[in-house]
Design an enzyme around this catalytic site. Sequence first.
Site, PDB file in Angstrom:
ATOM      1  CD  GLU A   1     -16.068  12.055  19.909  1.00 42.48           C
ATOM      2  OE1 GLU A   1     -15.779  13.257  20.103  1.00 42.48           O
ATOM      3  OE2 GLU A   1     -15.229  11.162  19.788  1.00 42.48           O
TER       4      GLU A   1
ATOM      5  CG  ASP B   1     -15.925   8.123  20.588  1.00 48.24           C
ATOM      6  OD1 ASP B   1     -16.148   8.732  19.545  1.00 48.24           O
ATOM      7  OD2 ASP B   1     -15.436   8.645  21.606  1.00 48.24           O
TER       8      ASP B   1
ATOM      9  CD  GLU C   1     -11.999   6.364  20.202  1.00 40.01           C
ATOM     10  OE1 GLU C   1     -11.487   7.393  19.782  1.00 40.01           O
ATOM     11  OE2 GLU C   1     -12.085   6.091  21.418  1.00 40.01           O
TER      12      GLU C   1
ATOM     13  NE  ARG D   1     -20.412  10.307  31.250  1.00 47.41           N
ATOM     14  CZ  ARG D   1     -20.589  11.571  30.841  1.00 47.41           C
ATOM     15  NH1 ARG D   1     -20.296  11.921  29.609  1.00 47.41           N
ATOM     16  NH2 ARG D   1     -21.072  12.475  31.671  1.00 47.41           N
ATOM     17  CD  GLU D   2     -12.262   6.299  28.718  1.00 42.33           C
ATOM     18  OE1 GLU D   2     -12.674   6.276  29.899  1.00 42.33           O
ATOM     19  OE2 GLU D   2     -11.543   7.219  28.272  1.00 42.33           O
TER      20      GLU D   2
END
Length: 282
Positions: free
Chosen positions: A108, A110, A112, A135-136
């Site tokens: 995924e 992202d 956000e 893994r932000e």
Amino acid sequence: MENSLFLFFFFFLLPIECALGGGDDLFDHNYYQTFGGNHLTVLDQGKEVQLLIDPSSGAGFSSKSDFGSGYFRINMKIPDKNSTGIITSFYLMQIPVGKPVEGVEHYEFDIEFFGTHGNPHMISTNVFANDFGRREQQFHLWFDPTVDFHTYEILWNQHQIVWFVDGTPIRVWKNNTQLGVDFPTGQMHVEASIWNPSWLGNPDWNQGPFKAHYRGFAIDGCLYQSSKPEQCSSNSYYWNQNRYRELDSDQESKLQNARKNYMYDDYCNDPNRHGAECEINQ
Ligand SMILES: *[C@@H]1O[C@H](CO)[C@@H](O)[C@H](O)[C@H]1NC(C)=O
Ligand SMILES: *[C@@H]1O[C@H](CO)[C@@H](O)[C@H](O)[C@H]1NC(C)=O
């Protein structure tokens, strides 16, 4: 000779390739609603969609097709007011909607918006690869995303995945499978949603309902065919060509600038979340 080749590609091949994923801008052509009932409203003759969230439900949509590569984009305006606790998103997803499948890993990519603490300028990017997330990389944007539509893009080819905000690359995930870094192989679809995960805290519903708006529903993607997945790495798709295989020097300096000036959380700086790819992707 080179010029005429270029013109040939530009005028003849490009429109045909784009048509593969669904050339026009209308929501119904490329997307369908996944949840939320009347919390999704189609506006402007199909060119705009509003997603609304209140205590009863959020809403979301998904692409009708699966893709094997592409340059995915959406124009998005996130809810105004203090939308603490609400996530507004646009992302690529490898597993089928709502149905994990045995043997298919979760990938995924992202984008956000976390409406936390009344600061809507935060954008969070994350990667789930081979079932593992956390893994932000999070940024404070250089504009207020609640006021106007802005363009959010995810480029995906065999060589890299790149997140762009209004044309500025903010994150890169390179294909370094030879170094043991996971990279998606299979089909992906596109999703967007507004929802309120309990871990993000309680929204102030008195400020609601919260409304996100989306426009620009054309998809530049290679339709995934399980019988010949390799065709999605063909050079006849513009996003697989040389100039999309790595950032050019101008993009590279924009990326470094975004990281330096706007990134406030990087999992690579957290020993508990740090991964091998941290040394490679930046
Ligand atoms: C990653 O790159 C390698 C070449 O280094 C290539 O063989 C492989 O197909 C790529 N993987 C994906 C999933 O695109
Ligand atoms: C936004 O709303 C949340 C939840 O009610 C509250 O905790 C927070 O203080 C508010 N922030 C601002 C800047 O008003």
